[in-house]
Write a protein that holds these residues in place. Sequence first.
Motif, mmCIF file in Angstrom:
data_model
loop_
_atom_site.group_PDB
_atom_site.id
_atom_site.type_symbol
_atom_site.label_atom_id
_atom_site.label_comp_id
_atom_site.label_asym_id
_atom_site.label_seq_id
_atom_site.Cartn_x
_atom_site.Cartn_y
_atom_site.Cartn_z
ATOM 1 N N THR A 1 17.093 -27.913 -44.588
ATOM 2 C CA THR A 1 15.918 -27.735 -43.723
ATOM 3 C C THR A 1 14.864 -28.796 -43.999
ATOM 4 O O THR A 1 14.309 -29.410 -43.073
ATOM 5 N N LEU A 2 14.595 -29.031 -45.273
ATOM 6 C CA LEU A 2 13.578 -30.012 -45.645
ATOM 7 C C LEU A 2 14.002 -31.417 -45.241
ATOM 8 O O LEU A 2 13.218 -32.182 -44.659
ATOM 9 N N LEU B 1 13.802 -36.216 -41.595
ATOM 10 C CA LEU B 1 14.489 -37.149 -40.705
ATOM 11 C C LEU B 1 13.865 -37.137 -39.318
ATOM 12 O O LEU B 1 13.648 -38.187 -38.701
ATOM 13 N N LYS B 2 13.569 -35.953 -38.811
ATOM 14 C CA LYS B 2 12.975 -35.848 -37.476
ATOM 15 C C LYS B 2 11.598 -36.503 -37.432
ATOM 16 O O LYS B 2 11.223 -37.112 -36.426
ATOM 17 N N SER B 3 10.861 -36.409 -38.533
ATOM 18 C CA SER B 3 9.539 -37.040 -38.569
ATOM 19 C C SER B 3 9.635 -38.557 -38.551
ATOM 20 O O SER B 3 8.656 -39.245 -38.238
ATOM 21 N N ASN C 1 21.330 -44.524 -41.322
ATOM 22 C CA ASN C 1 21.288 -44.541 -39.860
ATOM 23 C C ASN C 1 22.037 -43.373 -39.233
ATOM 24 O O ASN C 1 21.718 -42.937 -38.128
ATOM 25 N N ARG C 2 23.048 -42.873 -39.895
ATOM 26 C CA ARG C 2 23.728 -41.634 -39.509
ATOM 27 C C ARG C 2 23.758 -40.735 -40.738
ATOM 28 O O ARG C 2 24.210 -41.153 -41.805
ATOM 29 N N THR C 3 23.277 -39.512 -40.596
ATOM 30 C CA THR C 3 23.203 -38.572 -41.721
ATOM 31 C C THR C 3 23.711 -37.213 -41.275
ATOM 32 O O THR C 3 23.318 -36.712 -40.218
ATOM 33 N N ALA C 4 24.606 -36.642 -42.077
ATOM 34 C CA ALA C 4 25.201 -35.354 -41.724
ATOM 35 C C ALA C 4 25.266 -34.447 -42.944
ATOM 36 O O ALA C 4 25.380 -34.912 -44.085
ATOM 37 N N PHE C 5 25.199 -33.145 -42.688
ATOM 38 C CA PHE C 5 25.397 -32.143 -43.729
ATOM 39 C C PHE C 5 26.764 -31.498 -43.497
ATOM 40 O O PHE C 5 27.031 -30.983 -42.410
#
Length: 280
Positions: A24-25, A30-32, A68-72
């Motif tokens: 969540t954090l 990332l969105k910011s 540039n691409r980040t995934a959980f």
Amino acid sequence: TDEALEGPMWVGSFMALQGPVDKTLIASKLKSLQFKEAEYKGIPYYWLYEEPQARLDNPLRINAIYLNRTAFVDEGLLTAPTSPDIEALIDARQGAVATLADSKPHTSIADDLGDGLLGGAFITQDYIIKHGRNSDSAYAARLDRYLEGENKWGKLSPYGLGLLGYSLAGQDEEIVVAFYYPDASAAAKDAKELERRWNTFYYDPTGANQAELKAVDSCGSFTTKAVTVEGGSVLVGSCKAAPKASGVPGGVLWQGLLEMGELHFMAPDVEELKRVVGRK
């Protein structure tokens, strides 16, 4: 400014972190930073630019290339420069494609090294010849010191895979070298040769054959251990990096050896390496 840096610096770079993360954090951060959401096979991921680039108007600067691409995925965090890269990582993490976990040489080295490895590059014999510092006569001349005199290097047994890594052992930074051999007796046979090579090895941190430093001044003498594994053996050598206040930090030394192609101490036959260099 919105000046951007693009190019080969990002090729092949990715990161896979395993362990609990605050999804969540991190997603909020990332969105910011203007990351957008996308999805691959039901797995959401975040992306910043269509093509990897480092923009001076983004707080991430050059790190934007690698994030540039980040995934959980499960309990881990994956990052990569492009969509094909992150999709391949997701497939690998979910077991949809073959991975290095299916490779006996890779898993044998990984199992023997255990925890603490912060960075590592798998090295093959061909890689040293094709991608090491082997394109100029000055480099070839530097190899002469290992072919004569009391510190003349012998040969290493043919190995299936090598690794040059950087690790932490408690508070100590270490340079780690590992070889996997299909021969069960080869690791024990090569232990003293690897120690001799490191203890007499000089590297050029400039990439221009203009200066040489003795490796043991940056990272002390090698200690080795040989382990027999099913179908072969593994040789591991390591040294403790000099304290940061008095020498080159371990991570910097490791990165420099890789980037400058100073890998000749891992060549099975230095005399043959010189012959190849001489033909280029």
